[in-house]
Scaffold this active site. Structure first.
Site, mmCIF file in Angstrom:
data_model
loop_
_atom_site.group_PDB
_atom_site.id
_atom_site.type_symbol
_atom_site.label_atom_id
_atom_site.label_comp_id
_atom_site.label_asym_id
_atom_site.label_seq_id
_atom_site.Cartn_x
_atom_site.Cartn_y
_atom_site.Cartn_z
ATOM 1 C CD GLN A 163 -0.951 -0.805 3.671
ATOM 2 O OE1 GLN A 163 -2.172 -0.818 3.626
ATOM 3 N NE2 GLN A 163 -0.268 -1.319 4.681
ATOM 4 C CD GLU A 173 0.230 -4.366 9.716
ATOM 5 O OE1 GLU A 173 -0.714 -3.994 10.428
ATOM 6 O OE2 GLU A 173 0.261 -4.186 8.474
ATOM 7 C CG ASP A 203 -2.901 -13.187 4.469
ATOM 8 O OD1 ASP A 203 -3.870 -12.886 5.198
ATOM 9 O OD2 ASP A 203 -3.012 -13.426 3.258
ATOM 10 N N GLY A 204 -3.061 -11.961 7.989
ATOM 11 C CA GLY A 204 -3.964 -12.259 9.099
ATOM 12 C C GLY A 204 -5.050 -13.254 8.722
ATOM 13 C CG ASP A 224 -6.350 -1.721 14.680
ATOM 14 O OD1 ASP A 224 -7.105 -0.881 14.148
ATOM 15 O OD2 ASP A 224 -5.291 -1.421 15.254
ATOM 16 C CB THR A 275 -7.414 -0.510 5.834
ATOM 17 O OG1 THR A 275 -7.556 -1.760 5.147
ATOM 18 C CG2 THR A 275 -5.949 -0.295 6.191
ATOM 19 C CG ASP A 276 -12.454 2.064 5.661
ATOM 20 O OD1 ASP A 276 -13.230 1.718 6.570
ATOM 21 O OD2 ASP A 276 -11.928 3.185 5.604
ATOM 22 N N PRO A 312 -5.409 -4.346 0.884
ATOM 23 C CG PRO A 312 -3.496 -3.746 2.113
ATOM 24 C CD PRO A 312 -4.363 -3.318 0.969
HETATM 25 N N1 AG3 Z 1 -8.157 1.521 11.241
HETATM 26 C C1 AG3 Z 1 -9.450 2.070 10.947
HETATM 27 C C2 AG3 Z 1 -9.434 3.129 9.881
HETATM 28 C C3 AG3 Z 1 -10.788 3.488 9.417
HETATM 29 C C4 AG3 Z 1 -10.755 4.550 8.420
HETATM 30 N N2 AG3 Z 1 -12.037 4.668 7.876
HETATM 31 C C5 AG3 Z 1 -12.836 5.706 7.938
HETATM 32 N N3 AG3 Z 1 -12.375 6.907 8.176
HETATM 33 N N4 AG3 Z 1 -14.056 5.530 7.799
HETATM 34 C C6 AG3 Z 1 -7.383 2.259 12.135
HETATM 35 C C7 AG3 Z 1 -6.126 1.603 12.544
HETATM 36 C C8 AG3 Z 1 -5.643 2.196 13.817
HETATM 37 N N5 AG3 Z 1 -4.867 1.295 14.586
#
Ligand code: AG3
Length: 282
Positions: free
Chosen positions: A32, A106, A138-139, A156, A158-159, A163
């Site tokens: 990424q 991670e 890879d989780g 925890d 990303t959207d 990945p």
């Molecule tokens: N992970 C969540 C990020 C979400 C972003 N999305 C959004 N703004 N709707 C965060 C990782 C922190 N450890």
């Protein structure tokens, strides 16, 4: 003096702007695009593929609510697994509890290295804790293959683009259930329902087909623009979601946590869903 702006466009028709004084780091890794910026208002900001993941200024809300709420609901979690979480903020909060081990899987080692170097307050030494078990991998594959069993799994991520996408699939959720110990809890990040309703409804539908007790709970995280952020909750043990406030308060006091967002009175309140969110789950 004119500063630059970091603009995040998560969806069409709106955007988040953070004033930045300096871009500390920028790189395209195998997985990424990573960047760290110094903002004027929220301290340092970590973005992945242009989406804000965490800021020094408000990360405590997200990390406390995804760590302390399920840990205090469980009451005796010994084995915890974090999928994602490369910045180390979740690991830091989990290790404030008397867990035997916190395993973090991670996919991108660059996120871990960069955050340790440029945003050290996030992990705050957590990676050096002997109970921390960092796996770079890879989780999704990890939960499909591991023989270990966890009392709590924290996604925890990303959207669901890039990945992180696989971490929202039905197959992944089935594998999560497979590696939960009896009484175990799964919590997930499910986006901002006002702006990303599908991220919540898709997960909710998939989780409901797999677990006995599924819902979401909420907290407002300013740099996740758009109102409440939703956290998915799934367990086969419905009692975990209905721990009385006195019990939660006892556990909170015993854990001796210094929190800035989480409070026992907020614990059950976080499950109270405004109409527009409850409607998404119907
Ligand atoms: N992970 C969540 C990020 C979400 C972003 N999305 C959004 N703004 N709707 C965060 C990782 C922190 N450890």
């Amino acid at each position: 003096m004119t500063w630059a702006w970091f603009d995040e466009s998560l969806g069409e028709g709106y955007r988040l702007g953070l004033e930045i004084v300096e871009t500390i780091y920028e790189e395209v890794s195998e997985h990424q695009r990573l960047s760290i910026h110094q903002s004027t208002h929220f301290g340092r900001v970590l973005a992945l593929d242009g989406i804000v993941q965490t800021t020094e200024g408000d990360e405590f809300i997200y990390h406390e609510m995804l760590a302390h709420l399920p840990l205090l609901a469980h009451g005796e979690a010994r084995e915890v697994c974090i999928i994602g979480g490369g910045d180390g903020g979740m690991l830091r909060e989990v290790l404030k509890h008397p867990v035997a081990r916190a395993t973090m899987v991670e996919i991108d080692p660059h996120v871990v290295e960069l955050c340790r170097t440029h945003m050290p307050s996030l992990s705050d030494g957590a990676f050096d804790d002997p109970r921390a078990d960092l796996i770079i991998g890879d989780g999704a594959r990890y939960v499909a293959e591991t023989d270990r069993r966890f009392d709590l799994l924290i996604i925890d991520s990303t959207d669901p683009v890039g990945p992180g996408e696989v971490l929202f699939s039905a197959a992944f959720y089935r594998d999560c259930r497979r590696c939960l110990a009896p009484g175990g809890i799964l919590v997930t990040q499910n986006g901002v329902p006002m702006l990303q309703p599908a991220e919540l409804t898709t997960s909710y539908r998939r989780l409901s087909a797999i677990f006995a007790d599924v819902t979401c709970y909420l907290a407002p995280v300013p740099t996740y623009f758009g109102g409440f952020m939703a956290f998915g909750w799934a367990s086969d043990d419905p009692t975990k979601r209905h721990v009385g406030e006195d019990r939660v308060a006892e556990r909170f006091a015993a854990a001796n946590l210094a929190t800035r967002y989480y409070r026992p009175a907020l614990h059950n309140a976080a499950f109270a869903l405004p109409g527009y969110v409850a409607d998404l789950l119907n």
